[in-house]
Write a protein that holds these residues in place. Structure first.
Motif, PDB file in Angstrom:
ATOM      1  N   ILE A  82      -4.563  13.374 -19.945  1.00 41.64           N
ATOM      2  CA  ILE A  82      -3.394  13.958 -20.603  1.00 41.64           C
ATOM      3  C   ILE A  82      -3.846  15.183 -21.386  1.00 41.64           C
ATOM      4  CG2 ILE A  82      -1.510  13.532 -22.236  1.00 41.64           C
ATOM      5  CD1 ILE A  82      -1.884  10.526 -21.667  1.00 41.64           C
ATOM      6  N   TYR A  83      -3.222  16.340 -21.099  1.00 44.01           N
ATOM      7  CA  TYR A  83      -3.653  17.550 -21.804  1.00 44.01           C
ATOM      8  C   TYR A  83      -2.539  18.600 -21.846  1.00 44.01           C
ATOM      9  CZ  TYR A  83      -4.637  19.357 -17.045  1.00 44.01           C
ATOM     10  OH  TYR A  83      -4.544  19.756 -15.730  1.00 44.01           O
ATOM     11  N   LYS A  88       2.821  24.693 -26.985  1.00 47.98           N
ATOM     12  CA  LYS A  88       3.627  25.894 -27.229  1.00 47.98           C
ATOM     13  C   LYS A  88       4.467  25.795 -28.500  1.00 47.98           C
ATOM     14  CE  LYS A  88       4.106  27.216 -22.360  1.00 47.98           C
ATOM     15  NZ  LYS A  88       5.070  27.524 -21.258  1.00 47.98           N
ATOM     16  N   ARG A  89       4.448  24.626 -29.142  1.00 47.89           N
ATOM     17  CA  ARG A  89       5.191  24.406 -30.391  1.00 47.89           C
ATOM     18  C   ARG A  89       6.696  24.641 -30.210  1.00 47.89           C
ATOM     19  NH1 ARG A  89       0.389  23.347 -30.867  1.00 47.89           N
ATOM     20  NH2 ARG A  89      -0.820  23.469 -32.802  1.00 47.89           N
ATOM     21  N   GLU A  90       7.222  24.227 -29.047  1.00 51.88           N
ATOM     22  CA  GLU A  90       8.650  24.407 -28.778  1.00 51.88           C
ATOM     23  C   GLU A  90       9.511  23.407 -29.545  1.00 51.88           C
ATOM     24  OE1 GLU A  90       9.030  25.610 -24.216  1.00 51.88           O
ATOM     25  OE2 GLU A  90       7.544  24.040 -24.559  1.00 51.88           O
ATOM     26  N   HIS A 115      -6.713  15.689 -24.480  1.00 52.22           N
ATOM     27  CA  HIS A 115      -7.274  16.896 -25.119  1.00 52.22           C
ATOM     28  C   HIS A 115      -6.266  18.044 -25.087  1.00 52.22           C
ATOM     29  CE1 HIS A 115      -8.197  18.954 -21.212  1.00 52.22           C
ATOM     30  NE2 HIS A 115      -8.347  17.715 -20.779  1.00 52.22           N
ATOM     31  N   ASP A 116      -6.510  19.006 -25.970  1.00 52.39           N
ATOM     32  CA  ASP A 116      -5.688  20.217 -26.070  1.00 52.39           C
ATOM     33  C   ASP A 116      -4.214  19.882 -26.281  1.00 52.39           C
ATOM     34  OD1 ASP A 116      -7.652  22.534 -25.507  1.00 52.39           O
ATOM     35  OD2 ASP A 116      -8.069  21.126 -23.886  1.00 52.39           O
ATOM     36  N   PHE A 137     -10.915  11.726 -27.186  1.00 47.04           N
ATOM     37  CA  PHE A 137     -10.048  12.750 -27.770  1.00 47.04           C
ATOM     38  C   PHE A 137     -10.890  13.977 -28.109  1.00 47.04           C
ATOM     39  CE2 PHE A 137      -8.467   8.578 -28.980  1.00 47.04           C
ATOM     40  CZ  PHE A 137      -7.086   8.646 -28.883  1.00 47.04           C
ATOM     41  N   TYR A 138     -10.416  15.158 -27.748  1.00 48.87           N
ATOM     42  CA  TYR A 138     -11.105  16.379 -28.174  1.00 48.87           C
ATOM     43  C   TYR A 138     -10.169  17.575 -28.041  1.00 48.87           C
ATOM     44  CZ  TYR A 138     -11.938  17.110 -23.106  1.00 48.87           C
ATOM     45  OH  TYR A 138     -11.791  17.278 -21.747  1.00 48.87           O
ATOM     46  N   ARG A 139     -10.436  18.578 -28.844  1.00 48.15           N
ATOM     47  CA  ARG A 139      -9.662  19.830 -28.908  1.00 48.15           C
ATOM     48  C   ARG A 139      -8.175  19.595 -29.170  1.00 48.15           C
ATOM     49  NH1 ARG A 139     -12.702  21.845 -24.132  1.00 48.15           N
ATOM     50  NH2 ARG A 139     -10.745  21.724 -22.970  1.00 48.15           N
ATOM     51  N   ASN A 140      -7.821  18.480 -29.773  1.00 45.58           N
ATOM     52  CA  ASN A 140      -6.448  18.288 -30.246  1.00 45.58           C
ATOM     53  C   ASN A 140      -6.337  18.810 -31.670  1.00 45.58           C
ATOM     54  OD1 ASN A 140      -5.614  16.649 -27.885  1.00 45.58           O
ATOM     55  ND2 ASN A 140      -7.055  15.155 -28.726  1.00 45.58           N
TER      56      ASN A 140
END
Length: 376
Positions: A82-83, A88-90, A115-116, A137-140
Motif C-alpha cells: 500500500i503506497y 495529494k492532500r485532497e 509507505h509514502d 512502515f516507511y516514508r509515511n
C-alpha cells in the motif's frame, strides 16, 4: 481511486453523513448512535465482517486504501503493498490512511508494506482484540495512529521507520518486539467516552474516557535517527508503574471520580543514539552515543533493512506470552488471539524460532556490527 480502493463496510442507515447534513450533534455522538443502531440490525460475527484482504497492490488513492466502519470486524488484512495514499492532500482529517478502520474488533493486520502515505494505519474507536503484526512502515508522514480505544490490542514485530511512528491516543496496548526509528505522542482523551466490548464480541460492555497508560512496552528497539523530538519511552516518566500503585494513588481521591495516570509496564527495551528510557523502566539497555545507521534498500521488488550494533552488543529478554501481559484494566480482558487462544511471541519477523532468552527487537540472531535482513 479518488477516495477508497476497498471498503469493507459502512451500513447506510446508521447515521450516514448526518453530521454533515444536520449538524445538530457532534460527530462523536453520531458515532455512538451508529454503534447501537448497527447492533440492532445485526452487527455481530455471524452476519458481518470476517473479510480477507490479501496479496493486493493498492496505490494512488485520494483518501484511503482500505477502509471499514463497523463492517471490518473479525477480518484479516495481510501481505498487501500500500503506497501513495492521500499524498495529494485532497481530503482533510477523518478517514485518511493506507488502512483506516472504525471498530477493528479481532482484526489481524499483518505483513503489509505501507509507505509514502499521509498516514499508514489509523485504528479509530473500539480497537479491541486487534493484532498489528509484522508490518513495514516507511516514508509515511505518520505510521500508526490508535485513537480512543481501551484495548486489549497487540502491536508486535513491526518496523516503524517514518518521521513519526505512533500517535497513541488510546490505552491498553501491548507493544512488543518492534523497531521504532522515530518519536511517538501520548495523549489522553477526556471529552469523548467511547465503547468497549465483551471479549471477542460486538456486544457493548461499557463506556470510558481514555486516560492514557495501561500500556506495555517490552523487548522493543528504539533507534533515534533524524528526529528533533526524543525517541523512546521517557514520555511515561510521570505514570504510575504498577496496578497497586495506581490503586493507592486513586484511593486518595475521596470523590471516587479521579482516574489519573494509569500504570505503564516497561521492560527490556533497547535504546540507541540518544533514544531515552523512562526513568522507572525495570530493565533497559542503552547505548546513548551509538548511531545504528538504519538504512532501507529496495532491490527488485524486495525490501532490505540494515542497521549497526555495537561489537559487544548483548540485549536479551524473556519470551512474552499472553500470561506475561496481564489484562487491560478497563475491559478486564487478556491480550489473546482473536479466537481466544493464548499468544506466544516465540518467532521473529522472518519466522525464525526464538531462543529461550530472545533477542530484543523484531529479529533473532542479532550480532555486533552490521545486520541486514529481508523484510518484505
Amino acid at each position: 481511486a479518488k477516495c477508497s480502493a476497498i471498503s469493507i463496510g459502512k451500513e447506510g442507515s446508521t447515521g450516514h453523513n448526518h453530521h454533515s447534513f444536520r449538524a445538530d450533534k457532534t460527530g462523536h455522538q453520531y458515532q455512538l448512535e451508529a454503534v447501537f443502531l448497527a447492533h440492532r440490525i445485526g452487527w455481530k460475527k455471524e452476519t458481518v465482517g470476517s473479510h480477507v484482504i490479501k496479496n493486493n497492490t493498492i496505490y494512488d488513492c485520494g483518501q484511503n486504501g482500505i477502509v471499514g466502519h463497523l463492517g471490518c470486524v473479525f477480518s484479516t488484512i495481510e501481505n498487501n503493498h500500500i503506497y501513495n495514499i492521500a499524498s495529494k492532500r485532497e481530503f482533510y482529517g477523518h478517514e485518511i490512511g493506507g488502512i483506516k478502520l472504525h471498530a477493528p474488533i479481532d482484526v489481524v493486520i499483518k505483513n503489509n508494506r505501507i509507505h509514502d502515505c499521509s498516514l499508514g494505519i489509523w485504528l479509530d474507536w473500539q480497537t479491541q482484540g486487534t493484532r498489528v503484526h509484522g508490518n513495514v512502515f516507511y516514508r509515511n508522514n505518520r505510521d500508526l495512529f490508535i485513537e480512543v480505544s481501551h484495548g486489549p490490542y497487540v502491536v508486535d514485530h513491526n518496523i516503524f521507520a517514518s518521521p513519526v511512528e505512533l500517535d497513541n491516543f488510546a490505552q491498553g496496548g501491548a507493544y512488543l518486539h518492534n523497531l521504532f526509528c522515530g518519536p511517538f505522542e501520548i495523549q489522553n482523551v477526556l471529552n469523548r467516552s467511547t465503547p468497549y466490548h465483551f471479549p471477542h464480541s460486538t456486544d457493548v460492555a461499557g463506556f470510558s474516557f481514555v486516560h492514557s497508560g495501561d500500556d506495555r512496552f517490552m523487548n522493543n528497539m528504539f533507534m533515534q535517527t533524524n528526529s528533533k523530538r526524543t525517541v523512546g519511552t521517557a514520555g511515561y516518566d510521570d505514570f504510575t508503574t504498577t496496578f497497586e500503585e495506581y490503586l493507592e494513588v486513586m484511593s486518595k481521591d475521596r470523590t471516587g471520580l479521579w482516574e489519573g495516570q494509569q500504570a505503564i509496564y516497561l521492560d527490556n527495551n533497547a535504546y540507541f543514539n540518544g533514544a531515552t528510557a523512562a526513568k522507572h523502566e525495570a530493565t533497559s539497555h542503552t547505548w546513548k552515543d551509538f548511531n545504528p545507521n538504519v538504512t532501507l534498500e529496495e532491490e527488485d521488488g524486495r525490501l532490505y533493512l540494515s542497521f549497526e550494533l555495537p561489537e559487544d552488543y548483548v540485549a536479551k529478554g524473556d519470551i512474552i506470552e499472553t500470561k506475561t501481559l496481564g489484562t487491560a484494566r478497563i475491559v478486564a480482558a487478556p491480550f489473546d488471539a482473536p479466537d481466544g487462544s493464548d499468544l506466544i511471541f516465540d518467532t521473529d519477523l522472518n519466522g525464525n524460532k526464538r531462543l529461550e532468552k530472545a533477542d530484543i527487537g523484531p529479529f533473532e540472531q542479532l550480532k555486533g556490527g552490521t545486520n541486514r535482513f529481508k523484510i518484505w
